[in-house]
Design an enzyme around this catalytic site. Structure first.
Site, PDB file in Angstrom:
ATOM      1  N   ASN A  46       0.848  -1.195   0.000  1.00 11.12           N
ATOM      2  CA  ASN A  46       0.000   0.000   0.000  1.00 11.12           C
ATOM      3  C   ASN A  46       0.884   1.247   0.000  1.00 11.12           C
ATOM      4  O   ASN A  46       1.926   1.290   0.657  1.00 11.12           O
ATOM      5  CB  ASN A  46      -0.990  -0.002   1.165  1.00 11.12           C
ATOM      6  CG  ASN A  46      -0.395  -0.201   2.537  1.00 11.12           C
ATOM      7  OD1 ASN A  46       0.606  -0.886   2.693  1.00 11.12           O
ATOM      8  ND2 ASN A  46      -1.015   0.383   3.541  1.00 11.12           N
ATOM      9  N   GLU A  59      -2.827  -4.763  -3.077  1.00 11.80           N
ATOM     10  CA  GLU A  59      -3.250  -5.689  -4.130  1.00 11.80           C
ATOM     11  C   GLU A  59      -3.200  -5.005  -5.494  1.00 11.80           C
ATOM     12  O   GLU A  59      -2.719  -5.554  -6.478  1.00 11.80           O
ATOM     13  CB  GLU A  59      -4.693  -6.161  -3.894  1.00 11.80           C
ATOM     14  CG  GLU A  59      -4.944  -6.819  -2.568  1.00 11.80           C
ATOM     15  CD  GLU A  59      -5.382  -5.851  -1.489  1.00 11.80           C
ATOM     16  OE1 GLU A  59      -4.713  -4.811  -1.299  1.00 11.80           O
ATOM     17  OE2 GLU A  59      -6.380  -6.137  -0.819  1.00 11.80           O
TER      18      GLU A  59
END
Ligand code: THU
Length: 137
Positions: A46, A59
């Site tokens: 992130n 992701e």
């Protein structure tokens, strides 16, 4: 359900990646590890921003890195959230992106430590997916 122990190595790569997270606002580090059909692994973390809404989840970082590297054949995704004390699944936006690139039966593995992993299929995380009938050209 697939056995989580099959994915310990992939999870450990996600956990290692989490150390590179840029999360000075939430202090919530996330690492992702995408397994490709050629056996290679592409990680993501992130990346936050002081304009909070611009934050990119681990992701999506992993998927966007992979596509940039001309890789799109993914067989599994692992997610590590070492700052939580329970398994944290992908956020809603990431579930949509996962559904773009992975088969509905593909496994998504997530947990805060290797002793407490959850394995779900893409379809379990994102049921009643919409617009999957659109043809890719
Ligand atoms: N985060 C992810 O990276 N993936 C998720 O699926 C959930 C949330 C990040 C975004 C933000 O940097 C931090 O975790 C706290 O929400």
């Amino acid at each position: 359900m697939e056995n989580a122990s099959n994915y310990t190595d992939l999870f450990l790569q996600a956990l290692d990646a989490a150390g590179a997270a840029y999360a000075p606002y939430s202090h919530f580090r996330v690492g992702a590890a995408l397994l490709l059909n050629d056996g290679s692994v592409i990680t993501g973390v992130n990346v936050e921003n002081r304009s909070y809404g611009l934050t990119n989840c681990a992701e999506r970082t992993a998927f966007f890195r992979a596509v940039t590297m001309r890789k799109k054949d993914f067989t599994a995704l692992a997610l590590a959230t070492p700052d939580a004390d329970y398994p944290v699944g992908p956020c809603g936006a990431c579930r949509q992106v996962i559904s773009e690139f992975m088969d509905k039966n593909a496994p998504v593995i997530f947990g805060s430590s290797q002793d407490n992993l959850v394995v779900k299929t893409v379809e379990e995380l994102y049921p009643f997916d919409s617009l999957h009938e659109l043809q890719k050209k």
